[in-house]
Write an enzyme that holds these catalytic residues in place. Sequence first.
Site, PDB file in Angstrom:
ATOM      1  N   ASN A 137       0.822  -1.227   0.000  1.00 47.88           N
ATOM      2  CA  ASN A 137       0.000   0.000   0.000  1.00 47.88           C
ATOM      3  C   ASN A 137       0.854   1.275   0.000  1.00 47.88           C
ATOM      4  OD1 ASN A 137       0.996   0.159   2.589  1.00 47.88           O
ATOM      5  ND2 ASN A 137      -0.976   0.115   3.630  1.00 47.88           N
ATOM      6  N   GLU A 144       1.613   4.358   7.498  1.00 52.90           N
ATOM      7  CA  GLU A 144       0.494   3.949   6.659  1.00 52.90           C
ATOM      8  C   GLU A 144      -0.042   5.160   5.880  1.00 52.90           C
ATOM      9  OE1 GLU A 144       0.265   0.963   6.271  1.00 52.90           O
ATOM     10  OE2 GLU A 144      -0.373  -0.226   7.997  1.00 52.90           O
TER      11      GLU A 144
END
Length: 264
Positions: A137, A144
């Site tokens: 990702n 993140e």
Amino acid sequence: MEIIICPVADHVGQIAADKVAKIAAEVGPGVVLGVATGSSPLSTYDGLAKLIAEGKLDLSQASAFALDEYVGLADGHPESYHEVIRRTVTKPLGLDPSRVHVPDGSLGGLASTGERFEQAIAAAGGVDVQILGIGANGHIGFNEPTSSLVSRTRVKTLTDRTRQDNARFFDSLDEVPRHAVTQGLGTIMAARHVVLVATGEAKADAIAHVVEGPVTAMCPGSVLQMHQFATVVIDEAAALGLRLADYYKRVYDSLPAWQKLELS
Ligand code: GLP
């Protein structure tokens, strides 16, 4: 960004190791390494171990700082990054364990863990070369998507995708921690050089975003476009999403010999 596409996938680790060793030689024996976990950098560590065995590199005086650590795993848990770094970096590279630092992920230390880690990096004079993998990702460390592009070491909540990707290291998904302490994107950007390694088609999207996408917190690795000395070492499969792949190959081919690493 320097983009090196290796025609032979198995050579990615050695090319990345040669790059790291070149920087280490410029810095000298007290080089400060930034080290990552995950499967991507393992071949780089193998490459460094080979250079050490051949007498071409000595890291016995080096220091190292890990990118991240899970929150709340028991001391000595085999998948804690303290243990992973000890097994895959400290031992094979002959580093002095007292100079290898991994963020404190213990529940009792969380309030100050980020600050303490930042101070330790500063006390060592900063990271000279940071080795990085990339999450599917686009995360680097455990930053993140939507991580602040100037963040420093702190606790982050892991996405479901990251927990699923990392479940292979645990007996079940339930055992994968939900939080981690990670160097921030600002911390990583403060390293003097960055060497990112990725192989395989599963990383092609992430690499395309990092190299050619917009700089956005939705793909944290894209912040590396703002780094003055970032090198990306990938195989053909991880390069599949790159629109300018042929151009990167031509740029590399036309470098003067002294700037080149041996690609095959
Ligand atoms: C973990 C680590 C990252 C690493 C990523 C990719 O989430 N925190 O530093 O880059 O995994 O791992 P792999 O290289 O195994 O695909």
